[in-house]
Design a protein around this motif. Sequence first.
Motif, PDB file in Angstrom:
ATOM      1  N   PRO A 287       0.811  -1.225   0.000  1.00 19.44           N
ATOM      2  CA  PRO A 287       0.000   0.000   0.000  1.00 19.44           C
ATOM      3  C   PRO A 287       0.839   1.266   0.000  1.00 19.44           C
ATOM      4  N   ALA A 288       1.974   1.259   0.698  1.00 13.79           N
ATOM      5  CA  ALA A 288       2.831   2.446   0.742  1.00 13.79           C
ATOM      6  C   ALA A 288       3.387   2.767  -0.640  1.00 13.79           C
ATOM      7  N   ARG A 289       3.730   1.730  -1.408  1.00  9.06           N
ATOM      8  CA  ARG A 289       4.273   1.959  -2.745  1.00  9.06           C
ATOM      9  C   ARG A 289       3.179   2.485  -3.693  1.00  9.06           C
ATOM     10  N   VAL A 290       1.974   1.931  -3.558  1.00  3.50           N
ATOM     11  CA  VAL A 290       0.851   2.456  -4.338  1.00  3.50           C
ATOM     12  C   VAL A 290       0.631   3.928  -3.996  1.00  3.50           C
ATOM     13  N   SER A 291       0.714   4.228  -2.711  1.00  9.38           N
ATOM     14  CA  SER A 291       0.536   5.604  -2.262  1.00  9.38           C
ATOM     15  C   SER A 291       1.568   6.529  -2.886  1.00  9.38           C
ATOM     16  N   SER A 292       2.831   6.098  -2.929  1.00  2.95           N
ATOM     17  CA  SER A 292       3.886   6.951  -3.489  1.00  2.95           C
ATOM     18  C   SER A 292       3.648   7.210  -4.975  1.00  2.95           C
ATOM     19  N   LEU A 293       3.141   6.216  -5.699  1.00  2.61           N
ATOM     20  CA  LEU A 293       2.850   6.423  -7.113  1.00  2.61           C
ATOM     21  C   LEU A 293       1.766   7.471  -7.296  1.00  2.61           C
ATOM     22  N   TYR A 294       0.697   7.369  -6.497  1.00  2.00           N
ATOM     23  CA  TYR A 294      -0.406   8.307  -6.642  1.00  2.00           C
ATOM     24  C   TYR A 294      -0.009   9.720  -6.220  1.00  2.00           C
ATOM     25  N   VAL A 295       0.911   9.830  -5.261  1.00  2.00           N
ATOM     26  CA  VAL A 295       1.318  11.161  -4.813  1.00  2.00           C
ATOM     27  C   VAL A 295       2.282  11.792  -5.800  1.00  2.00           C
ATOM     28  N   PHE A 296       3.383  11.099  -6.102  1.00  2.00           N
ATOM     29  CA  PHE A 296       4.424  11.697  -6.936  1.00  2.00           C
ATOM     30  C   PHE A 296       4.115  11.556  -8.427  1.00  2.00           C
ATOM     31  N   GLY A 297       3.702  10.372  -8.853  1.00  2.00           N
ATOM     32  CA  GLY A 297       3.323  10.206 -10.246  1.00  2.00           C
ATOM     33  C   GLY A 297       2.068  10.969 -10.588  1.00  2.00           C
ATOM     34  N   GLY A 298       1.129  11.007  -9.640  1.00  2.00           N
ATOM     35  CA  GLY A 298      -0.114  11.739  -9.877  1.00  2.00           C
ATOM     36  C   GLY A 298       0.122  13.230 -10.036  1.00  2.00           C
ATOM     37  N   ALA A 299       1.147  13.762  -9.339  1.00  2.00           N
ATOM     38  CA  ALA A 299       1.462  15.182  -9.465  1.00  2.00           C
ATOM     39  C   ALA A 299       1.857  15.526 -10.896  1.00  2.00           C
ATOM     40  N   LEU A 300       2.442  14.566 -11.601  1.00  4.50           N
ATOM     41  CA  LEU A 300       2.776  14.782 -13.017  1.00  4.50           C
ATOM     42  C   LEU A 300       1.557  14.561 -13.898  1.00  4.50           C
ATOM     43  N   GLY A 301       0.795  13.525 -13.596  1.00  2.00           N
ATOM     44  CA  GLY A 301      -0.345  13.174 -14.428  1.00  2.00           C
ATOM     45  C   GLY A 301      -1.414  14.242 -14.473  1.00  2.00           C
ATOM     46  N   ILE A 302      -1.679  14.875 -13.338  1.00  2.04           N
ATOM     47  CA  ILE A 302      -2.780  15.836 -13.299  1.00  2.04           C
ATOM     48  C   ILE A 302      -2.441  17.143 -14.009  1.00  2.04           C
ATOM     49  N   ILE A 303      -1.182  17.308 -14.438  1.00  2.00           N
ATOM     50  CA  ILE A 303      -0.845  18.474 -15.247  1.00  2.00           C
ATOM     51  C   ILE A 303      -1.627  18.444 -16.561  1.00  2.00           C
ATOM     52  N   GLY A 304      -2.107  17.257 -16.932  1.00  2.00           N
ATOM     53  CA  GLY A 304      -2.923  17.143 -18.139  1.00  2.00           C
ATOM     54  C   GLY A 304      -4.128  18.068 -18.111  1.00  2.00           C
ATOM     55  N   ASN A 305      -4.695  18.314 -16.924  1.00  3.35           N
ATOM     56  CA  ASN A 305      -5.812  19.258 -16.806  1.00  3.35           C
ATOM     57  C   ASN A 305      -5.414  20.646 -17.293  1.00  3.35           C
ATOM     58  N   ILE A 306      -4.271  21.117 -16.807  1.00  6.30           N
ATOM     59  CA  ILE A 306      -3.831  22.478 -17.119  1.00  6.30           C
ATOM     60  C   ILE A 306      -3.431  22.592 -18.582  1.00  6.30           C
ATOM     61  N   VAL A 307      -2.665  21.604 -19.051  1.00  6.56           N
ATOM     62  CA  VAL A 307      -2.203  21.630 -20.438  1.00  6.56           C
ATOM     63  C   VAL A 307      -3.386  21.615 -21.402  1.00  6.56           C
ATOM     64  N   ALA A 308      -4.348  20.716 -21.148  1.00  7.88           N
ATOM     65  CA  ALA A 308      -5.508  20.619 -22.041  1.00  7.88           C
ATOM     66  C   ALA A 308      -6.343  21.889 -22.006  1.00  7.88           C
ATOM     67  N   GLY A 309      -6.503  22.475 -20.815  1.00  8.28           N
ATOM     68  CA  GLY A 309      -7.264  23.719 -20.726  1.00  8.28           C
ATOM     69  C   GLY A 309      -6.626  24.826 -21.533  1.00  8.28           C
ATOM     70  N   ARG A 310      -5.311  24.957 -21.411  1.00  9.52           N
ATOM     71  CA  ARG A 310      -4.604  26.018 -22.119  1.00  9.52           C
ATOM     72  C   ARG A 310      -4.587  25.762 -23.634  1.00  9.52           C
ATOM     73  N   ILE A 311      -4.282  24.514 -24.015  1.00  7.76           N
ATOM     74  CA  ILE A 311      -4.228  24.182 -25.438  1.00  7.76           C
ATOM     75  C   ILE A 311      -5.603  24.330 -26.088  1.00  7.76           C
ATOM     76  N   SER A 312      -6.643  23.876 -25.388  1.00 12.92           N
ATOM     77  CA  SER A 312      -7.979  23.958 -25.980  1.00 12.92           C
ATOM     78  C   SER A 312      -8.457  25.396 -26.089  1.00 12.92           C
ATOM     79  N   ASP A 313      -7.986  26.298 -25.208  1.00  9.38           N
ATOM     80  CA  ASP A 313      -8.301  27.715 -25.354  1.00  9.38           C
ATOM     81  C   ASP A 313      -7.684  28.276 -26.628  1.00  9.38           C
ATOM     82  N   ARG A 314      -6.517  27.776 -26.984  1.00  5.87           N
ATOM     83  CA  ARG A 314      -5.803  28.331 -28.134  1.00  5.87           C
ATOM     84  C   ARG A 314      -6.143  27.634 -29.449  1.00  5.87           C
ATOM     85  N   PHE A 315      -6.177  26.298 -29.426  1.00  4.70           N
ATOM     86  CA  PHE A 315      -6.363  25.545 -30.661  1.00  4.70           C
ATOM     87  C   PHE A 315      -7.757  24.948 -30.811  1.00  4.70           C
ATOM     88  N   GLY A 316      -8.569  25.039 -29.770  1.00  2.00           N
ATOM     89  CA  GLY A 316      -9.949  24.565 -29.866  1.00  2.00           C
ATOM     90  C   GLY A 316     -10.184  23.270 -29.117  1.00  2.00           C
TER      91      GLY A 316
END
Length: 444
Positions: A287-316
């Motif tokens: 469980p601790a290893r799963v937790s570390s993936l969701y904390v550290f890996g998830g911090a990278l993955g959720i950048i998709g929200n910001i990138v998609a929001g910005r890109i979709s504002d510009r390119f549609g």
Amino acid sequence: MQIPVSDTPPGGPASLMDGPATALPRRPRLPFIARQFPPFSPRQWRVFAISTTAGFFDNYDSALLSLALRQIQRTLRIADARLGATLSLIRLGYVASLALSPLADVFGRRQLLLYTIVGYTIFTGMSAVAPHTASFVGAQFVARAFSGAEATVSLVILAEEVDAAVRGWALGMQGALSISGYGLAAIVFGMIRIIPFGWRGLYALALFPLALIIPLRRILPESRRFERAHQTQIRQPSVLAPLRALFSNYPNRLLSIFAVVFVGSMAGGAVGFFVPKYLQEVHHWSPARVSSLYVFGGALGIIGNIVAGRISDRFGRRVTGPLFIAMETVLAYQLYTIHTGAVVLLWIGWLFCDQAGVTVISAYSAELFPTSFRSAAAGALYVARYAGGALGLLGEGMLYGVMGSHWGAIRMLTLCWLFTAALMYLLFPETARRELEEIATDEA
């Protein structure tokens, strides 16, 4: 009022009366995705912060069932053959949110947001003391009803308050910060063996947001668009009026986006839910290893929200959404196939694309319908998302009976995303950088 953004250096351009023209040094331009924060007013920042905070705790509550699924299953003695149906029933609680979301079109966004925070917090806390499967499912079902309505209103009130040019960015950033509540859940899940009462202790922590209700009542404003629409109404609409208007005024738009959300969620419901169980049983992670993936890996993955929001504002939105959804199909399929350490990169990549797709669809759900029944529409699509997810989990259980493997069943469900990407590109209009009133009016 939208504030124009200029690249002109401070002080304005050089005047012809200033003598010989001299080139002023230009400031280095950052990539457009990270260039600068939108010029929000204090009121807009307040709405952004409050809607994001509500979503943060909502995601914490929702994450617990997925993260602690193996422990809950063992404590409540839920057989593998019944697991998909049990999870499906819980997620159907989001369907009940359709009875709550339209109330925001009648009584206001602010009032319903406060009530739904109280509701989902209390019933999530009740899950901590559920003695058996039936009571746990019942508490989770009701919590999901309030949670779905809360997420709908948070999305709508933010979309109505921010400027058109940065709407995608705002919704993407809200999604990224809100889903970081999943990271908090992952952190405490890593301590599940030392927290009193195990997974039940994690659910008890969900009662904390109740302390926020009193200050929120003082600082949360009502949506200005709702206030204007409400003032022009001759009489108070009935509770069912927003739903009737939704189905009669924009049936084609509703059907198109409903199909995209529903079918896509059939894959998403299963793929996201079973990752912690998959990592613990197939890759033998703690469980601790799963937790570390969701904390550290998830911090990278959720950048998709910001990138998609910005890109979709510009390119549609119409191109950005299908592209990310198609990419997540490939990544999710490989995620449940691979048996090496590359599963970490696949999960991060899948989460990035998944959150990017969610951001674009969330923007569409708020943009395609007018103010007078925007919450009803967003609520209907939230229902589509989780009804599709529930059907996906039910389908996973049926495929498990045929294939004898959860992971093979999930791989088959990922193919639903290819269909949703095609539908979005073919059926959806472009909404980026357009005012909400330009996209949809009550008279349509």
